[in-house]
Design an enzyme around this catalytic site. Structure first.
Site, PDB file in Angstrom:
ATOM      1  N   ASP A 208      -3.570 -22.753 -26.561  1.00 10.84           N
ATOM      2  CA  ASP A 208      -3.827 -23.042 -25.154  1.00 10.84           C
ATOM      3  C   ASP A 208      -3.135 -21.990 -24.294  1.00 10.84           C
ATOM      4  OD1 ASP A 208      -4.308 -24.645 -22.660  1.00 10.84           O
ATOM      5  OD2 ASP A 208      -4.821 -26.182 -24.120  1.00 10.84           O
ATOM      6  N   HIS A 283      -2.243 -25.748 -17.851  1.00 14.64           N
ATOM      7  CA  HIS A 283      -3.185 -26.416 -18.748  1.00 14.64           C
ATOM      8  C   HIS A 283      -2.565 -26.720 -20.102  1.00 14.64           C
ATOM      9  CE1 HIS A 283      -6.820 -26.654 -21.354  1.00 14.64           C
ATOM     10  NE2 HIS A 283      -7.414 -27.130 -20.285  1.00 14.64           N
ATOM     11  N   SER A 647     -11.077 -30.962 -21.958  1.00 17.17           N
ATOM     12  CA  SER A 647      -9.770 -30.419 -22.345  1.00 17.17           C
ATOM     13  C   SER A 647      -8.725 -31.508 -22.471  1.00 17.17           C
ATOM     14  CB  SER A 647      -9.290 -29.402 -21.291  1.00 17.17           C
ATOM     15  OG  SER A 647      -9.918 -28.166 -21.451  1.00 17.17           O
TER      16      SER A 647
END
Length: 862
Positions: A208, A283, A647
């Site tokens: 990620d 994220h 996600s």
């Protein structure tokens, strides 16, 4: 070449030098000239077996001493960003391949031998030419990434040692309540001894945007219990200025970053993207906390308390492999390097909340470097989870294709944050905003920013003023104690304007609250609840925004001559949205969640594979947020953020898989996949069918019952069941026409004649893309329970088909298998998909439900 262009190339050259220093890339030729003369990043795979395949071959022949030539355990060795260095523990005692040459100072381990062959190939083929080798892939696939010209790529492709040459491509990134919604406190956590033990000993590897190691969700000192780093994990913690020594601990056990492809392209912004595992996006921190964040971490945002957060497997360990970045997303060459290293480090689970920006070209979607590396990871015993993509709700929008990858779509859960504005005409309009309400039942005058300019000037032409981005132009005396009305335009979506700046404006002019109405040009964009320290909301519907504006404008009093506003007649009050509401209509499939059927190739032919595998919570998910996070401006500076997308759904499943792996350490990736898939839920909290949103605008008004192409097997629940097995995947790939050389290149095994299709894979689903008259499908059922159990099979046939099952009843001893055959006949010609299901019901209370889908039905052959 102009000055600007020269400066651009100087910056690119500086980036290359940085890559050589920090990432250890190998340069060939006399100098560095990246991306000149049409150069690009290519991923080259070689025919010789990688480290892991070689180890399996040696172990197959029973030589434990020779097997040490390829590394320790399932992983072994360290290795930098490119994995070019081998560990001290993989020096062999006997191996023809690694015997030292005459005069060599010491033996060469197999990993180093592979790198040596790669370097020799480049030197021989491109002698005297310029190139840059970015990565050596050696563990899961034997290959490398290099900056070369198309002519050089063609030269390499014609070498007998080379299997495949592919142009690099780009990829992108595609909780407080969901543990309760999924039943973990009363279910899986109880079985593992409570949240303080749930997932312990299992390492979840996340590819990620990195992680914030200072976040309490990743601390290891929250209890006095023994919490050792799993002995099988062999990764390292990269140390940089912004990821200092001590950033890793017994919870965050490893962290690395991979950016060579990005750096060579000149798109890497070192000040924003950070050449370290540190997360400047947010994220990666968010997804890591969803999968395995610590239990009971207070969620405080904008000064408001929103409960306590927990990951799905709060005691599991986290290893971070940063390959995506805020400025540009990421590139396959970096992602493959991250996957290769995670496997060599011995992670148990790999979670990827990323998808390619376009459908992979070539023979089939499955044959791309990322999916092929993940196939080897599955063969190595690693369970792989990937987000389905946020490209729904159109059919064939899937961005995760391969049957060995567990693909997760996004659903809503039962918690909703809503607030409301009540107008002076008694109309109530729903909004979104994590904000308090105005005081009591008092009504407050509404004043739009364009009507409150200093010196009573005309309405502005600058959009930022209507969006409340500049308080210096507003009349604070006019607005004080009133509700400020602002426009929410496309500039907010693009990050050019922000709610935070508008709130600062409202605070500077002493407004009692703020209301955003939706600009009519903001279409197909779902607004999530946004934190606000003062009373406020965003009206998320363009229709409701028109109603609000009509009331506001009709209430204005204007000068008959000048047309200027002389008084404001509209009033309203805001009802707060800090307390959630819980409904019974959840879960439902979100409109953005990518849908099947699974596209087999670039021409969108249907594959005999069900995608997504299932859906999990992905809408309005609380998760940890990086202190440096820039991805969502509304949560800048906060320690938690609420985000939506597939996600967020994928790490939910990664965490649940960690619980299964902890309870059943011997389970293969396919067994974990079956355990998750066969125990899903097909109804919402009211016992009604799960619904799926069908459009971007007003999605709840267009929803209809979800099919298997919307939700796969259904909504996730964590238990244990069936076990398909790896060898089927190999035969499936060999069954694709023309695939034999590609399969051999990537897997190291030669194809034999195979007619296996996706429908023949022992997956916990049945999908037939083209049913030509009749088809026999088999599934192998394994009893993983501790006791013998008798099962009954029931089914509903897809429309336009007739189905028979043999046997319909059987007894399976504990640990044994049972073959079940389904004969499917087309009863009508149809090109539309139809759906059914198959249920296995045990006399001891166990059950497994799998979806049954047929797309095209042909009664007579043409």
């Amino acid at each position: 070449m102009g000055v600007a262009r020269r400066e651009e190339h100087r910056a690119a050259a500086a980036a290359f030098l940085y890559a050589v220093t920090v990432l250890g890339v190998l340069a060939g030729g006399a100098g560095v000239r990246a991306f000149e003369d049409g150069t690009a990043v290519y991923i080259v795979t070689m025919k010789q077996s990688p480290v892991f395949h070689r180890r399996l071959t040696l172990e197959k022949f029973g030589s434990s001493r020779v097997a040490t030539a390829v590394g320790r355990g399932r992983g072994g060795g360290g290795g930098g960003g490119g994995g070019a260095a081998g560990g001290a523990g993989d020096t062999p005692t006997t191996s023809v391949l690694t015997k030292p040459r005459q005069g060599s100072p010491k033996p060469m381990n197999y990993g180093s031998y592979i790198v040596h062959l790669q370097n020799a190939l480049l030197k021989r083929t491109l002698r005297g030419e310029h190139y840059i080798k970015l990565y050596s892939y050696r563990y899961l696939i034997n290959g490398f990434a290099a900056v070369i010209t198309p002519l050089q790529a063609d030269k390499l492709s014609r070498r007998k040692e080379v299997a495949n040459v592919m142009l690099d491509y780009s990829v992108r990134t595609a909780t407080t309540h969901t543990p309760e919604f999924l039943g973990l406190p009363q279910g899986a956590w109880v079985q593992e001894g409570g949240p303080q033990f749930a997932g312990q000993g299992v390492v979840v590897g996340l590819i990620d945007t990195g992680i914030d190691p200072t976040h309490p969700s990743f601390a290891d000192d929250l209890s006095t219990d023994s919490y050792p780093v799993p002995a099988h994990y062999s990764g390292i913690c990269e140390v940089t200025n912004d990821f200092p020594s001590g950033s890793c601990n017994r919870k965050l056990v490893g962290a690395r970053h991979f950016a060579a492809s990005a750096i060579t392209r000149g798109v890497f912004n070192a000040s924003q993207d950070l050449a370290s595992p540190s997360d400047s996006d947010g994220h990666g921190t968010h997804t890591a906390s969803i999968a395995a964040g610590n239990h009971g971490i207070p969620v405080v945002v904008a000064g408001h308390q929103f409960g306590n957060a927990s990951g799905m497997a709060p005691r599991a360990h986290i290893a971070v492999y940063k390959a995506l970045y805020k400025s540009f997303g990421g590139f396959a060459a970096d992602v493959v390097a991250a996957i290769d290293q995670a496997a060599e480090d011995n992670v148990d689970i790999i979670s990827l909340s990323i998808t390619p920006n376009r459908r992979p070209p070539g023979l089939a979607t499955f044959f791309n470097p990322i999916d092929m590396a993940l196939l080897s990871a599955v063969k190595a015993g690693i369970f792989v989870v990937q987000a389905a993509g946020n490209t729904g709700p159109s059919p064939k929008s899937m961005s995760s294709y391969s049957p060995w990858i567990f693909t997760v779509g996004a659903s809503a859960h039962d918690r909703v944050y809503s607030n409301y504005v009540v107008l002076g005409n008694n109309l109530t309009i729903q909004g979104v905003g994590l904000a308090p309400g105005t005081d009591g039942d008092c009504m407050y005058t509404l004043v739009a920013a364009p009507h409150a300019l200093k010196n009573n000037t005309v309405s502005p032409t600058e959009m930022s003023l209507g969006e409340c981005q500049d308080s210096s132009r507003l009349d604070a005396d006019l607005i004080r104690g009133k509700i400020l009305v602002c426009s929410y335009s496309i500039r907010f979506v693009l990050g050019l304007s922000s709610v935070k700046q508008a709130l600062d404006t409202a605070n500077n002019v002493s407004a009692a609250g703020v209301i955003f109405y939706l600009d009519p040009f903001v279409l197909g964009f779902q607004l999530n609840p946004t934190p606000m320290h003062m009373p406020g909301l965003i009206i998320p519907s363009s229709d409701d925004s028109k109603v609000f504006l009509t009331y506001y404008n009709d209430s204005l009093v204007r000068d008959e001559t000048s047309g200027q506003v002389v008084s404001f007649g509209g009033v309203a009050k805001i009802l707060g949205g800090l307390n959630p509401n819980y409904g019974n209509s959840a879960p439902k499939v979100m409109f953005y969640s990518a849908r099947g059927p699974d596209p087999e190739d670039n021409s969108l032919s249907n594959a005999d594979i069900l995608k997504p595998n299932l859906v999990a919570p992905g809408s309005s998910i609380w998760g940890a947020w990086s202190s440096l996070g820039l991805d969502s401006a509304e949560f800048a500076g906060e320690s938690f953020a609420m985000l939506s997308g597939t996600s967020m759904a994928a790490p939910h499943v990664a965490g649940l898989a960690a619980l299964i792996k902890q309870k059943f350490p011997s389970f293969s990736p396919a067994a974990i996949a079956s355990a998750l898939s066969t125990t899903t839920t097909l109804s919402d909290r009211q016992g009604k069918p799960i619904m799926a949103q069908r459009t971007y605008s007003n999605p709840d008004s267009t929803q209809s019952p979800a099919t298997a192409f919307d939700m796969g097997n259904g909504f996730v629940n964590a238990t244990a069941a069936l076990d398909p097995g790896y060898d089927d995947f190999f035969s499936f790939l060999c069954g694709i026409n023309g695939s034999s050389p590609v399969v051999t290149n990537y897997t190291g095994n030669s194809c034999v004649a195979s007619t296996m299709t996706g429908a023949d894979l022992n997956l916990p689903s049945i999908t037939i893309a083209v049913l030509n008259q009749t088809r026999a499908i088999t599934r192998t059922v394994t009893n993983v329970a501790a006791a013998d159990e008798s099962y009954t099979v029931s089914y509903s046939a897809p429309y336009g088909t007739a189905v028979s099952v043999v046997p319909t009843q059987f007894l399976i001893p504990s640990g044994q298998k049972q073959l079940v055959t389904f004969v499917v006949n087309a009863t009508m010609n149809s090109s539309s998909a139809s759906f059914g299901n198959v249920g296995f019901y045990g006399d001891k209370g166990h059950r497994a439900i799998i979806p049954f889908s047929v797309i095209s039905k042909v009664v007579y052959s043409p």
